[in-house]
Scaffold this motif. Structure first.
Motif, PDB file in Angstrom:
ATOM      1  N   ALA A 210      -1.276  -9.888  -5.491  1.00  0.00           N
ATOM      2  CA  ALA A 210      -0.634  -8.725  -4.872  1.00  0.00           C
ATOM      3  C   ALA A 210       0.719  -8.459  -5.516  1.00  0.00           C
ATOM      4  O   ALA A 210       1.076  -7.303  -5.802  1.00  0.00           O
ATOM      5  CB  ALA A 210      -0.484  -8.960  -3.373  1.00  0.00           C
TER       6      ALA A 210
ATOM      7  N   GLU B 100      -2.210   6.293   1.549  1.00  0.00           N
ATOM      8  CA  GLU B 100      -3.437   5.766   0.938  1.00  0.00           C
ATOM      9  C   GLU B 100      -4.469   5.483   2.016  1.00  0.00           C
ATOM     10  O   GLU B 100      -4.147   4.957   3.078  1.00  0.00           O
ATOM     11  CB  GLU B 100      -3.147   4.476   0.175  1.00  0.00           C
TER      12      GLU B 100
ATOM     13  N   MET C 141       0.850  -1.186   0.000  1.00  0.00           N
ATOM     14  CA  MET C 141       0.000   0.000   0.000  1.00  0.00           C
ATOM     15  C   MET C 141       0.886   1.237   0.000  1.00  0.00           C
ATOM     16  O   MET C 141       1.871   1.303   0.736  1.00  0.00           O
ATOM     17  CB  MET C 141      -0.909  -0.003   1.230  1.00  0.00           C
ATOM     18  N   THR C 142       0.556   2.203  -0.815  1.00  0.00           N
ATOM     19  CA  THR C 142       1.370   3.399  -0.888  1.00  0.00           C
ATOM     20  C   THR C 142       1.152   4.266   0.336  1.00  0.00           C
ATOM     21  O   THR C 142       0.068   4.278   0.920  1.00  0.00           O
ATOM     22  CB  THR C 142       1.018   4.213  -2.145  1.00  0.00           C
TER      23      THR C 142
ATOM     24  N   ARG D  62      -6.351   2.887  -4.117  1.00  0.00           N
ATOM     25  CA  ARG D  62      -5.389   2.518  -5.159  1.00  0.00           C
ATOM     26  C   ARG D  62      -5.958   1.526  -6.154  1.00  0.00           C
ATOM     27  O   ARG D  62      -5.622   1.560  -7.334  1.00  0.00           O
ATOM     28  CB  ARG D  62      -4.137   1.937  -4.488  1.00  0.00           C
ATOM     29  N   PHE D  63      -6.804   0.603  -5.670  1.00  0.00           N
ATOM     30  CA  PHE D  63      -7.327  -0.446  -6.533  1.00  0.00           C
ATOM     31  C   PHE D  63      -8.855  -0.454  -6.503  1.00  0.00           C
ATOM     32  O   PHE D  63      -9.476   0.151  -5.629  1.00  0.00           O
ATOM     33  CB  PHE D  63      -6.822  -1.825  -6.088  1.00  0.00           C
TER      34      PHE D  63
ATOM     35  N   PRO E 200      -7.451   3.167   2.558  1.00  0.00           N
ATOM     36  CA  PRO E 200      -8.141   2.020   1.964  1.00  0.00           C
ATOM     37  C   PRO E 200      -9.602   2.001   2.360  1.00  0.00           C
ATOM     38  O   PRO E 200     -10.007   2.651   3.326  1.00  0.00           O
ATOM     39  CB  PRO E 200      -7.405   0.825   2.573  1.00  0.00           C
TER      40      PRO E 200
ATOM     41  N   ALA F  88      -3.041  -5.765   1.976  1.00  0.00           N
ATOM     42  CA  ALA F  88      -3.689  -4.579   1.419  1.00  0.00           C
ATOM     43  C   ALA F  88      -4.884  -4.968   0.551  1.00  0.00           C
ATOM     44  O   ALA F  88      -5.924  -4.304   0.564  1.00  0.00           O
ATOM     45  CB  ALA F  88      -2.686  -3.770   0.600  1.00  0.00           C
ATOM     46  N   LEU F  89      -4.758  -6.071  -0.191  1.00  0.00           N
ATOM     47  CA  LEU F  89      -5.855  -6.494  -1.072  1.00  0.00           C
ATOM     48  C   LEU F  89      -7.052  -6.986  -0.281  1.00  0.00           C
ATOM     49  O   LEU F  89      -8.195  -6.890  -0.752  1.00  0.00           O
ATOM     50  CB  LEU F  89      -5.381  -7.589  -2.029  1.00  0.00           C
TER      51      LEU F  89
ATOM     52  N   SER G  60       1.545  -4.753  -4.853  1.00  0.00           N
ATOM     53  CA  SER G  60       0.960  -4.423  -3.562  1.00  0.00           C
ATOM     54  C   SER G  60       1.299  -5.528  -2.573  1.00  0.00           C
ATOM     55  O   SER G  60       2.185  -6.346  -2.815  1.00  0.00           O
ATOM     56  CB  SER G  60      -0.559  -4.257  -3.712  1.00  0.00           C
ATOM     57  N   THR G  61       0.600  -5.544  -1.453  1.00  0.00           N
ATOM     58  CA  THR G  61       0.759  -6.605  -0.464  1.00  0.00           C
ATOM     59  C   THR G  61      -0.556  -7.359  -0.335  1.00  0.00           C
ATOM     60  O   THR G  61      -1.630  -6.817  -0.603  1.00  0.00           O
ATOM     61  CB  THR G  61       1.145  -6.040   0.914  1.00  0.00           C
TER      62      THR G  61
END
Length: 237
Positions: A59, A5, A1-2, A31-32, A7, A68-69, A64-65
């Motif tokens: 990911a 961000e 994750m940047t 981001r997504f 989420p 994060a998803l 990404s990680t």
């Protein structure tokens, strides 16, 4: 994750296939999207098979990680559901006034979509709740039978028969370009040495006529003919 961000708030019960009204969120744009994550899974499944699809792999491909998803897709079941529905896509409306041709075109459409994503056959045959794209296919298929003297449950069974036949052909085609011919070739030695034990089977495989090589069309025509006979008996009754 940047960094920075914001989420989406975790919500394991969120319905990804049938989302409610969009919620305005404060902070930077996420981001997504769920569609981007599902499409990444689709690319992996198309290239390497459904078994290669993991949240970790997705990911990695998205930069990404895994954790994060999970803020977007709570688990694998939800990911599979979105991937399946997006693999169906929206069907083309049927404008053919002949319900027989319309149903045949519907089945051919199911076959084409599943053949483009063979892994979708496995997901479609698991217990699941249809998403918006899959229900759109129901609508088109049921519209073709609108004037037939059939009950609603019977019409749904007709679509299940057609879809099941189309997907069974996809299973064979995804494993072999010519499954019937390859099976016959692999059995040739046994048919030669054991012909007396299986005379009817040997004769059937040796007969060049019939629907060999065009099992999709043959099966669809037989199902439609059965539906026509049932509808005719209802009219006569």
């Amino acid at each position: 994750m940047t960094p920075g961000e914001t989420p989406p708030a975790p919500n394991p019960g969120e319905d990804l296939l049938w989302p409610g009204p969009a919620t305005v969120r404060r902070g930077p744009k996420p981001r997504f999207t769920v569609a981007q994550i599902a499409d990444a899974g689709t690319r992996i499944a198309d290239a390497e098979g459904l078994g290669a699809v993991t949240m970790q792999r997705i990911a990695h491909d998205l930069g990404s990680t895994k954790m994060a998803l999970y803020r977007y897709v709570p688990g694998r079941a939800e990911l599979d559901a979105v991937m399946l529905d997006r693999s169906f896509g929206m069907p083309r409306p049927q404008h053919d006034a002949d319900w027989r041709r319309a149903l045949a075109a519907w089945a051919e459409g199911v076959h084409a979509r599943a053949l483009a994503h063979p892994w979708s056959v496995e997901l479609a045959q698991r217990p699941h709740r249809p998403g918006p794209c899959e229900l759109a296919w129901y609508e088109v298929g049921l519209a073709a039978m609108a004037d037939l003297e059939l009950h609603g449950g019977e019409k749904l069974d007709v679509l299940a028969l057609l879809a099941g036949h189309a997907m069974s052909i996809v299973r064979q085609e995804s494993a072999s370009a010519a499954p019937e011919q390859e099976l016959a070739a692999s059995m040739q030695r046994i048919f030669t040495t054991r012909a007396a034990d299986y005379p009817l089977t040997v004769a059937a495989f040796s007969d060049p006529g019939g629907a060999r090589g065009d099992a999709l069309r043959f099966g669809v025509e037989r199902i439609v003919a059965g539906v026509e006979a049932l509808a005719a008996s209802r009219r006569e009754g």
